[in-house]
Design a protein around this motif. Sequence first.
Motif, short mmCIF file in Angstrom:
data_model
loop_
_atom_site.label_atom_id
_atom_site.label_comp_id
_atom_site.label_asym_id
_atom_site.label_seq_id
_atom_site.Cartn_x
_atom_site.Cartn_y
_atom_site.Cartn_z
N MET A 228 0.82 -1.21 0.00
CA MET A 228 0.00 0.00 0.00
C MET A 228 0.86 1.26 0.00
N THR A 232 0.53 3.97 -2.84
CA THR A 232 0.30 5.38 -2.53
C THR A 232 1.22 6.29 -3.33
N ILE A 235 0.17 6.21 -7.04
CA ILE A 235 -1.03 7.02 -7.28
C ILE A 235 -0.68 8.51 -7.32
N VAL A 319 -5.85 1.72 -7.73
CA VAL A 319 -6.58 3.00 -7.75
C VAL A 319 -8.05 2.76 -7.43
N ARG A 322 -8.56 2.43 -3.72
CA ARG A 322 -8.47 3.70 -3.02
C ARG A 322 -9.70 4.56 -3.26
N GLU A 325 -12.45 3.27 -1.12
CA GLU A 325 -12.24 3.71 0.26
C GLU A 325 -12.69 5.16 0.44
N ALA A 326 -12.33 6.00 -0.52
CA ALA A 326 -12.71 7.41 -0.44
C ALA A 326 -14.22 7.59 -0.52
N GLU A 331 -14.37 -1.79 4.39
CA GLU A 331 -13.12 -2.45 4.02
C GLU A 331 -13.33 -3.88 3.56
N ASN A 463 -4.29 1.06 7.72
CA ASN A 463 -4.22 0.74 6.31
C ASN A 463 -3.83 1.92 5.44
N PRO A 466 -6.71 7.50 2.76
CA PRO A 466 -7.44 7.31 1.51
C PRO A 466 -6.79 8.09 0.39
N MET A 467 -7.15 7.72 -0.84
CA MET A 467 -6.55 8.37 -2.00
C MET A 467 -6.92 9.84 -2.06
#
Length: 483
Positions: A228, A232, A235, A319, A322, A325-326, A331, A463, A466-467
């Motif tokens: 991750m 990150t 991204i 992507v 993420r 998640e946003a 999860e 984790n 978020p993106m």
Amino acid sequence: MDATPEKNAVDMTRVSSHSDVGAIQVEKKPWWHSITVMGSTLQIIVAAILGIAIGVAVSTTVDEVPEACITILEIPGELWLRALKASVLPLIATAMIIAVQRLTDETSGAGRKLGIYTVGYYVLTTILAIAHSTVMTALVWAPRMPTASQETLALDAEDEEEYKSGTGTKVEDVVVQIFESFVPANIVHALAETELLAVLTTAVVVGFLVKPGGSLLRAVVEVEQIVMKIITFLIKIAPIGVFFLIMPNLLKLDIAIIAESLGWLIAGSLTGMAIHVTVVTPLIFFVFTRGNPYSFFLKCSPAWVTAWGTASSAATMPVTLRVAEARGVPETIRRFAIPLGTLVNMDGTAIYFPVVVTFLAETQGKSLDAGQYVLIVLLSTLSSIATTPIPASSLVLTVMIANSVGLEMTGMYGVVVAIDWFLDRFRTAINVVGDLYACKVIEKLTGITDDDDERPIDGGVDNGPPMDPMSRQEQAAQGCASA
């Protein structure tokens, strides 16, 4: 709020109606502020638009772009894509193990519901995609597709080799391939050869059998944290990667030839995909969630823009996770539904198969009957599942379906191959959007919430963020609106 805040002031937003719950501070920023955030939605969209604009401008004004120039320009995008692909395999394995481990702790039957509803949703949308694509193709596009000249139908040597590579694929071979792809004969070989479905099945089994809180599970979570962190970073540089993936490809584009030879194929494919992404899946989304599907679609733009740029659902999966998640997807759901959807949910490919096979038939002067269309529907369903989530993987299966309805390959197959890279990007974007719509629908059907994911399974490792940097604020605002 009692008073209108002054410009550049800080809003105090209460997230609960209870008096003992305080307010959080959300600083209001102009809409363009996110363009300064590395890897933001606006940056990715701007990069994609610039890549398209420059590519089309150059291809329409220059007679021929040197191949060496295109090859060199592809290097940054290809390196970024390779890095994303390298992260997919460990991400699928760790995400599925952790998701299944969480589901084994469920006592309300949520785990069983998650599996049933996820698979059911993907099967339903695939069938709907093939059905409306076949109907539109037979009634609207087939009568408009012209018959090609004999010179155009002549199959050159290079296309003949490509054609021969697909003629050995029979219907029963596809069925066998689907089942065999789920069970690895050698786990190490499956990992080395990136056999994603086999890896997914193995991860599910390990997730069920691994000891809760054991050293193996802790190691899996640690590996996921490493992956991750890499994702990150990737991204954050996504705008650069997307730009250099899109622009060099468009330098190869010859709009005049494409419009003349493939206009109806492109129109039929893109119209079918547009119907699916603006009518079919939004309707399903609205019926089950009562949310605004078009607002959700726009908020998911980093995923489908990246999918358009990479033409690979697998490479886009980090992507997509993420973005999910946003958007507040729990999860457990996103860890389970997105890896599975990346491998089996191929709505865009399912839409494409009936159009391209009909196009190949009509250019030969042959019209397909109802029985042949039924066979195309059945084979397209199987083939869309068997298609691997990598670029241009559907070409061999196109040959198989065409042979099954009595079509021979002609020079038009070479033309289809030449434009496949372009249509493949739209197919991939549709597939990724379908995965994200599925997450919200499945969240509503199963009742799994973020509260279910709060219990740590490994000692409580975070984790990562978020993106979207504004996602926590958006979730707070949504909580305020629903309170």
